[in-house]
Design a protein around this motif. Sequence first.
Motif, PDB file in Angstrom:
ATOM      1  N   GLN A  93       2.295   1.877  -3.434  1.00 30.58           N
ATOM      2  CA  GLN A  93       1.283   2.208  -4.253  1.00 30.58           C
ATOM      3  C   GLN A  93       0.957   3.742  -3.950  1.00 30.58           C
ATOM      4  OE1 GLN A  93      -0.995   0.130  -6.367  1.00 30.58           O
ATOM      5  NE2 GLN A  93      -0.861   2.138  -7.459  1.00 30.58           N
ATOM      6  N   ASN A 131       0.744  -1.242   0.003  1.00 29.18           N
ATOM      7  CA  ASN A 131      -0.043  -0.042   0.081  1.00 29.18           C
ATOM      8  C   ASN A 131       0.792   1.348   0.150  1.00 29.18           C
ATOM      9  OD1 ASN A 131      -2.892   1.371   0.411  1.00 29.18           O
ATOM     10  ND2 ASN A 131      -1.667   1.870   2.178  1.00 29.18           N
ATOM     11  N   LEU A 136       1.823  -3.832  -8.259  1.00 30.80           N
ATOM     12  CA  LEU A 136       1.157  -2.886  -8.188  1.00 30.80           C
ATOM     13  C   LEU A 136       0.087  -2.580  -9.150  1.00 30.80           C
ATOM     14  CD1 LEU A 136       4.214  -0.508  -6.657  1.00 30.80           C
ATOM     15  CD2 LEU A 136       2.571  -1.685  -5.397  1.00 30.80           C
TER      16      LEU A 136
END
Length: 304
Positions: A6, A3, A143
């Motif tokens: 990203q 995360n 990703l």
Amino acid sequence: MRNFLQVMVDAIALGSLLALVALAIGLVFGVMRLINFAQGDYITLGAYALVVPAASLTPTLLLGALPVPLMVVGVLLVVVMMALATERMAFRPLRDSDPATLLISSFAVSYFLQHLIMLVHTGRPKSIGIGQALTTPIEVLGLRVPGIQMVTMGVTAALLIALVLFLKRTPMGIQMRAAAENFQMARLLGVPANRVIAMAFVISGVLGGTVSLLLIVQTGTLDIRMGLMPVIFAFFATVIGGMGSLVGAALGGFLVGVASVLLQSYLPDGLRPFRDAFVFGLVIVILLVRPKGLIVTGAARERV
């Protein structure tokens, strides 16, 4: 961890966009000591050049209906011509005025261009579908990265390399660097002032047109103020990077973009509407520590 990576991709993509705008502002300031707030309206003009003037919320494509290479060239030409026109008619006659007068002139040009676009296209936002295939996420090392973000980062890297090569390897680029260091001395040594300043506006127009295309693919919306916030953020990026330093402008753009996305992602939900206030607060903190920016040019030191 995934995360966070990203979020960092999103941050770098936004930072790349702001770096392009900051470079345009920093380049014109470097050779003319003009903070050109009309840069945002160059971006808006380039986006509106894609469509036929109409009141419809879903307008007919004009330049946007051309093949991609011709569309890109057309938008860049429109923005470059407008940048040159404003330099010739609004800024060149005031070149020897004090910086406050030039600043007011840039606001006047911005106000004029906004209302010119409003007169031709009306002030209502419009939806436009350009490059929709680029919004599809692509799997990269686990990703999901939208294609437009990859294009934004790639275009920014290419333009940065091209600009560095231009400034260091071409006679005009060397003259622009000399003018940025000491404009009066450069003129005394034979540097053509009109040509150098016009080239700075040409490059700012190319950067503005590029940002127009990238923004319109990302948002799919035309609005007469679509260039306002990128220019405000880019101006702060130029200040914290160091006024007159192109490296500082690009660095500041990346820093502001990264800070904006990280705050949007990790602030508590109740504080996210105030993200911009936190970004500008960080700018104030940086300037308190480094009042002249992160990178101070030789010309800036001389003015101390």
